[in-house]
Design an enzyme around this catalytic site. Structure first.
Site, short mmCIF file in Angstrom:
data_model
loop_
_atom_site.label_atom_id
_atom_site.label_comp_id
_atom_site.label_asym_id
_atom_site.label_seq_id
_atom_site.Cartn_x
_atom_site.Cartn_y
_atom_site.Cartn_z
N LYS A 198 18.30 59.01 -31.76
CA LYS A 198 17.27 60.03 -32.05
C LYS A 198 17.76 60.93 -33.18
O LYS A 198 18.93 61.32 -33.20
CB LYS A 198 16.98 60.83 -30.78
CG LYS A 198 15.79 61.78 -30.87
CD LYS A 198 15.52 62.46 -29.53
CE LYS A 198 14.35 63.41 -29.57
NZ LYS A 198 14.06 64.04 -28.27
N SER A 249 9.28 63.86 -26.59
CA SER A 249 9.50 63.92 -28.02
C SER A 249 10.29 62.74 -28.58
O SER A 249 10.29 62.51 -29.78
CB SER A 249 10.25 65.21 -28.38
OG SER A 249 11.54 65.21 -27.78
N SER A 262 11.38 64.50 -22.31
CA SER A 262 11.27 63.79 -23.58
C SER A 262 11.91 62.41 -23.64
O SER A 262 11.74 61.70 -24.63
CB SER A 262 11.85 64.63 -24.70
OG SER A 262 10.88 65.52 -25.15
N1 GLN Z 1 7.05 68.04 -23.95
C1 GLN Z 1 8.07 69.01 -23.70
C2 GLN Z 1 8.06 70.08 -24.76
O1 GLN Z 1 7.34 69.94 -25.68
C3 GLN Z 1 9.38 68.33 -23.57
C4 GLN Z 1 10.23 68.30 -24.76
C5 GLN Z 1 11.57 67.68 -24.55
O2 GLN Z 1 11.93 67.22 -23.47
N2 GLN Z 1 12.35 67.70 -25.61
O3 GLN Z 1 8.75 71.04 -24.67
#
Ligand code: GLN
Length: 496
Positions: A82, A157, A181
């Site tokens: 990532k 994400s 995410s």
């Molecule tokens: N969807 C969540 C957010 O936008 C999770 C993000 C994540 O786990 N990095 O904060």
């Protein structure tokens, strides 16, 4: 076996082929890059490729095999990283304009471990900017598309990492999970994804979002591969003060252990309402599968779950507002041109460098931390967070494992929620609680919905019980037989 078939195999199968000298690690990379080059423009899973790094490592593996030397368990198995995790000498952009040209001068601890384990890094994967999002539509670069259906989101994400493994652009991937995410995109893309216990994996070299919630974790197409990678990246690190100084267990030791008589709690609040009918059916089938394996099922109520979205979006944004204060155009990253004063430079750099969602989070977090509101929001959220953790502790006095769907629905259409941040935040309802409580959790693909999109089942385990969680997942994986569904689906689809 030809390399086209081989890239669809699991890490364990690829290892066998490498050790039997049926294929070279460099040849696996050749085959992958051919696909990535042909398909990345469409799927958008990679921000950049790291061929130099990948081939250097793969060559070492090939030499060692030729010399008959011992190899770490995942040596030569390609991995997608990532793009919020530092790899020395390569760009780490966090899919943000503010870091568009940032080249990391050091390796994250996990990247160091990848090198020690001779795991070639294929490239850096796309994400929602600074890991803020659930659909990958917040990337400053490309949208990632779901390889199962290019009109759908891959989840976020870590959408690029999940799409890469799903589209057979990589065997393994790493993502980060602050509020789901890893697990949400794993669920949407039909692969396995896991968030370790908070502190199990070093966060050193991960671009910080919500530091008390962030964990790096693995993606794979099988539970065993996921467990092997979890083990490879785990362990104490003096560079991360929250890393746990504990021995890392053999994560695959219990994979095939009998689960007869073990107790599984189905989270009542994530069973009774709000599930898409196909997801509910998949959950019922998974429950039945566990019953057939001899496990005992009971409904467990976690009444405070209904507050978890509110709590998360205060804690995560508060931490983000503090973590992202460092991007000011002074030391690194983007700097707005033609500014006449320092303050103007700060303001313009941040206004031009950050995207809409990141700005929204910074504003929310700054507000929650501001004097006069701190007690009402941040302190209250922290108190509730403790109570949510207590709910889990009580649940695990009664059951060995908790389960629920990873998301109430399957992947949604690109654009369908991007104008409505609240609807987007609600997709995290089943995943963020594990981050608030610090416990390990994972998603594994179990079924397809009526549109042939994957449905993920989530398992949540007590602190440090990753090996137990992999055991439960492995048993369900055998029933689901999802890899065949995956391969059949992709036989007619994107992979040429
Ligand atoms: N969807 C969540 C957010 O936008 C999770 C993000 C994540 O786990 N990095 O904060």
């Amino acid at each position: 076996m030809n390399t086209e078939d081989l890239i669809k195999q699991s890490a364990s199968e690829q290892r066998k082929a490498l050790l039997n000298k049926e294929v070279k690690a460099t040849e696996i990379l050749d085959a992958l890059y051919k696909h990535i080059e042909a398909e990345n423009a469409e799927i958008g899973d990679f921000n950049s490729l790291t061929q130099d790094e990948a081939y250097e490592t793969a060559k070492k593996v090939d030499e060692k095999i030729a010399n008959g030397e011992d190899l770490p368990k995942l040596a030569g198995i390609p991995l997608a990283l990532k793009d919020n995790i530092n790899l020395k000498g390569f760009k780490t952009t966090a899919s943000s304009k503010i870091l568009e040209n940032f080249v990391s001068p050091y390796d994250a601890t996990v990247s160091k471990k990848l090198k020690e384990n001779l795991i070639p890094v294929v490239g850096k994967t796309n994400l929602d900017e600074f890991a803020m999002g659930s659909s990958n539509e917040n990337s400053a670069f490309n949208n990632v598309k779901n390889p199962w259906n290019l009109n759908k989101v891959p989840g976020g994400s870590s959408g690029g990492s999940a799409a890469a493994v799903s589209a057979y652009h990589s065997t393994l991937a790493l993502g980060s999970d602050t509020g789901g995410s890893i697990r949400l995109p794993a669920s949407f893309c039909g692969i396995v994804g896991m968030k370790p216990t908070y502190g199990r994996v070093s966060r050193y070299g991960l671009i910080a979002f919500g530091s008390s919630l962030d964990q790096i974790g693995p993606f794979a197409r099988t539970v065993e591969d996921c467990a092997l990678l979890a083990e490879a990246i785990a362990g104490y690190d003096e560079h991360d003060s929250t890393s746990l100084n504990l021995e890392v267990p053999d994560m695959t030791q219990n994979l095939n252990k009998d689960i007869k008589g073990m107790k599984i709690g189905v989270i009542k609040e994530l069973y009774e309402t709000g599930l898409a009918p196909d997801v509910r059916k998949a959950l019922d089938d998974a429950i039945q599968a566990y019953k057939n394996l001899g496990a005992e099922i009971e409904m467990i109520s976690l009444p405070l779950i209904k507050y978890s979205i509110g709590v998360y979006y205060i804690v995560a944004t508060a931490e983000a507002s503090s973590n992202l204060a460092r991007y000011d155009g002074v030391k690194y990253g983007y700097r707005a041109p033609n500014c006449e004063s320092l303050i103007e430079m700060y303001n313009k750099t941040r206004a031009q460098g950050f995207g809409e969602e990141v700005k929204r989070r910074i504003m929310l977090g700054t507000y929650a931390l501001s004097s006069g509101y701190y007690d009402a929001y941040y302190k209250k959220a922290q108190q509730l967070r403790r109570l949510i953790k207590n709910d889990f502790d009580h649940a695990f006095e009664k059951v060995d494992m908790l389960m629920c769907p990873t998301c109430p629905d399957t992947a949604f259409d690109i654009g369908s929620k991007s104008e409505d941040p609240l609807a987007m935040y609600l997709t995290d309802i089943a995943t963020i609680t594990a981050n608030l409580a610090g416990i390990p959790a994972m998603s594994l693909p179990f079924a397809l919905d009526s549109n042939k999109m994957p449905i993920g089942i989530q398992l949540l385990a007590p602190m440090l019980k990753e090996d137990r969680m992999f055991n439960f997942a492995y048993k369900l994986e055998q029933v689901a037989d999802f890899n065949n569904k995956h391969q059949n689906n992709f036989a007619q689809k994107t992979v040429c």
